[in-house]
Scaffold this active site. Structure first.
Site, PDB file in Angstrom:
ATOM      1  N   HIS A  31      -3.189  -7.777 -13.060  1.00 15.85           N
ATOM      2  CA  HIS A  31      -1.856  -7.953 -13.645  1.00 15.85           C
ATOM      3  C   HIS A  31      -1.243  -6.575 -13.935  1.00 15.85           C
ATOM      4  O   HIS A  31      -1.961  -5.576 -14.051  1.00 15.85           O
ATOM      5  CB  HIS A  31      -1.964  -8.756 -14.937  1.00 15.85           C
ATOM      6  CG  HIS A  31      -2.323 -10.200 -14.717  1.00 15.85           C
ATOM      7  ND1 HIS A  31      -2.361 -11.123 -15.723  1.00 15.85           N
ATOM      8  CD2 HIS A  31      -2.653 -10.882 -13.586  1.00 15.85           C
ATOM      9  CE1 HIS A  31      -2.701 -12.301 -15.235  1.00 15.85           C
ATOM     10  NE2 HIS A  31      -2.888 -12.185 -13.943  1.00 15.85           N
ATOM     11  N   CYS A  88      -4.721 -10.287 -20.729  1.00 16.79           N
ATOM     12  CA  CYS A  88      -4.049  -9.011 -21.017  1.00 16.79           C
ATOM     13  C   CYS A  88      -3.837  -8.819 -22.519  1.00 16.79           C
ATOM     14  O   CYS A  88      -3.939  -7.698 -23.026  1.00 16.79           O
ATOM     15  CB  CYS A  88      -2.725  -8.939 -20.272  1.00 16.79           C
ATOM     16  SG  CYS A  88      -2.940  -8.811 -18.482  1.00 16.79           S
ATOM     17  N   GLU A 103      -0.102  -5.141 -16.545  1.00 14.26           N
ATOM     18  CA  GLU A 103      -0.596  -4.416 -17.719  1.00 14.26           C
ATOM     19  C   GLU A 103      -1.906  -3.682 -17.411  1.00 14.26           C
ATOM     20  O   GLU A 103      -2.085  -2.519 -17.778  1.00 14.26           O
ATOM     21  CB  GLU A 103      -0.830  -5.379 -18.889  1.00 14.26           C
ATOM     22  CG  GLU A 103       0.416  -6.088 -19.399  1.00 14.26           C
ATOM     23  CD  GLU A 103       0.603  -7.456 -18.747  1.00 14.26           C
ATOM     24  OE1 GLU A 103       0.364  -7.586 -17.526  1.00 14.26           O
ATOM     25  OE2 GLU A 103       0.997  -8.403 -19.452  1.00 14.26           O
ATOM     26  N   CYS A 123      -0.614 -12.520 -20.651  1.00 15.22           N
ATOM     27  CA  CYS A 123      -1.529 -13.661 -20.605  1.00 15.22           C
ATOM     28  C   CYS A 123      -2.675 -13.412 -21.594  1.00 15.22           C
ATOM     29  O   CYS A 123      -2.798 -12.319 -22.163  1.00 15.22           O
ATOM     30  CB  CYS A 123      -2.061 -13.865 -19.189  1.00 15.22           C
ATOM     31  SG  CYS A 123      -3.394 -12.733 -18.750  1.00 15.22           S
TER      32      CYS A 123
END
Lengths: 360, 188
Positions: free
Chosen positions: B54, B93, B56, B90
């Site tokens: 992701h 993260c 991040e 999410c």
């Protein structure tokens, strides 16, 4: 040297008929219940995920379409709870693929009058009760698979032995990490026990990973995340070219990942069938933290087994149980090793004790 | 709504657009420290065949690999850093950010399926942790733009199809329902 708990377990399962199904109490782990079957009986509790479908206006092409689908490589084990075709009055719709496994619009065969593929929500799992089947069928025709009482989902003595040996290998990896001044936390994805899973996942070699946060100075280099990356890198490199590509950056990778198979040996990749950790089992010395538990959910792992529960940081049954959360689009089974809690000082003796405030 | 936050969120949105152009789920982010962007990233899950890559986590790896940005080893390398991300982080993260000691998070739209800053689980602060401090996460910054770029991703034409067809039955919806609570969602 006295026999470790795992060695004792291995001896126990090595004897006898490997096909025999042991009783639940006889398995080396206890299973964490993710949800009650009758919880499914509310329409609002039906969990769904997005899937590509296509309308087939001419029913005469059904057989052609199904034949193509079989060869397309779009079908994956994660779709096995869904019927292939939905019939609404005269209208036929064909299920193509889950969008999570096939983010791009699937390429269609040359069948006349097909619609453009579009996305709808389909149930995430088979129906466990008749009431839930009715609800799920309103989304998409779903397979009815009630749980039989005491059914052990294929856990034979042979499979239990496989699990014990896999866990012993995981502990060895954690101890090896500790010798290099890392935290003694390891994760392991062995070659699947069932032949069909081995073929579908194209896993001909096992993968090991361990915690590297100490050596890398990176607080997120946990065993499970490292292992997920090794498998992803391996799969990306083996499908990009036939020749093995250079191994990923040494800083980010655990030291012991297996070499790619010899060129030409691996069968042509099937779209989705070897997607992430689908149909694979992960063994780990410690209950994964929230981050890693969610990373495993994103990666579609089939099941997770751990030895040491972490009451203050664990995301597989302790602080939270991520696959049991409402709304998440995938579930994995969790098994907690039995003897680890009942035998005092066990983790210490195995050389895998960590502080209880650590995120594993 | 604070114009400085909107300014950083526009930068995050540019990264989401880059993800869309690369056929990735369009989520983008920037990390801001001392009034400047120290890292920008976007989703790379398809390219890397790794569902955990992701935006991040991509940016965090970049920051930790850069000796100028992470000169010394510390327990919490992001203690003075703020994250702007187009979609609520999410659960994975959100936990990663807490373990890294992030100062604060601003996001665009909520994430009903995986959201770790309150939508599905409150990993940022509600969940008790023996060591890591909680952080504040506030949503609603360029929320409509964040939703629209996601919708555009899900109706993209497949240029690789042998005979590209017009998408008669797939129309880009532009109506966006408001959140149940008015104003930016404060998720601390």
């Amino acid at each position: 040297d006295k026999l470790s708990v795992l060695d004792t377990q291995i001896r126990k399962y090595a004897d006898g008929n490997p096909q025999e199904v042991p009783s639940e109490e006889d398995l080396p782990f206890t299973r964490i219940k993710l949800y009650r079957d009758d919880e499914e009986d509310e329409l609002s509790s039906v969990r769904t995920q997005a899937a590509w479908v296509v309308d087939l206006p001419d029913a005469r092409h059904t057989a052609t379409m199904l034949q193509w689908l079989k060869k397309s490589g779009l079908e994956t084990p994660t779709m096995s709870h869904l019927k292939r075709i939905r019939k609404q009055e005269a209208r036929l719709t064909v299920l193509l693929a889950l969008t999570a496994e096939c983010p791009q619009v699937p390429t269609l065969p040359n069948v006349p009058a097909l619609s453009e593929p579009y996305v709808i929500e389909v149930p995430s799992s088979a129906a466990l009760t008749q009431i839930s089947l009715k609800h799920k069928n309103t989304f998409w025709p779903t397979v009815y698979a009630p749980r039989k009482k005491g059914e052990l989902e294929g856990w034979t003595r042979g499979r239990a032995l496989w699990a014990c040996e896999a866990m012993r290998r995981t502990v060895e990896e954690a101890r090896a990490a500790a010798e290099r001044d890392e935290l003694p936390i390891a994760a392991h994805v062995p070659v699947p026990y069932e032949t069909e899973d081995r073929e579908a996942t194209q896993m001909s070699t096992s993968f090991l990973g361990h915690d590297t946060r100490t050596s890398t100075g990176h607080p997120l280099r946990h065993a499970a995340l490292n292992l997920i990356r090794s498998i992803a890198d391996f799969r990306a490199s083996s499908s990009r070219s036939a020749a093995p590509s250079p191994s990923p950056s040494s800083v980010d990778s655990p030291t012991s990942f297996p070499l790619p198979p010899i060129a030409g040996e691996a069968p042509a990749p099937r779209n989705g069938a070897h997607y992430l950790l689908t149909s694979l089992t992960l063994f780990t010395t410690h209950e994964p933290c929230i981050m890693c538990s969610m990373a495993l959910l994103h990666s579609r792992v089939k099941e997770v087994f751990y030895l040491v529960p972490l009451a203050k940081t664990g995301g597989c049954g302790s602080v939270a149980c991520l696959p049991a959360l409402k709304g998440v689009n995938h579930k994995y089974n969790i098994g907690k090793w039995r003897d680890c809690e009942s035998v005092p000082g066990w983790a210490e003796e195995e050389g895998i004790r960590i502080n209880d405030d650590v995120d594993a | 709504m604070n114009s400085e936050h909107l300014c950083w969120m526009k930068e995050a949105m540019a990264m989401a657009e880059e993800a869309l152009a690369a056929a990735e789920v369009p989520v983008g982010c920037v990390f801001v420290r001392d009034g400047r962007i120290i890292a920008r990233a976007r989703n790379r899950t398809n390219e890397l065949r790794n569902a955990t890559r992701h935006a991040e986590l991509e940016a965090i790896d970049e920051i930790l690999a850069d000796a100028a940005l992470t000169p010394a080893r510390t327990a919490y390398p992001l203690a003075g850093t703020t994250l702007y991300v187009t979609v609520e982080p999410c659960i994975m993260c959100a936990s990663a950010l807490r373990q890294m000691g992030i100062k604060e998070v601003f996001y665009g739209c909520e994430n009903d399926r995986f959201g770790g800053c309150g939508s599905v689980l409150g990993v940022n602060s509600k969940l008790v942790h023996p060591k890591h401090a909680p952080y504040k996460a506030t949503g609603g910054y360029l929320r409509e733009d964040a939703i629209m770029v996601l919708r555009r991703f899900y109706i993209t034409e497949n240029a690789n199809a042998p005979i590209p067809k017009a998408k008669v039955n797939r129309v880009l919806k532009t109506e966006i329902l408001p959140r149940s609570t008015s104003g930016p969602a404060n998720r601390d």
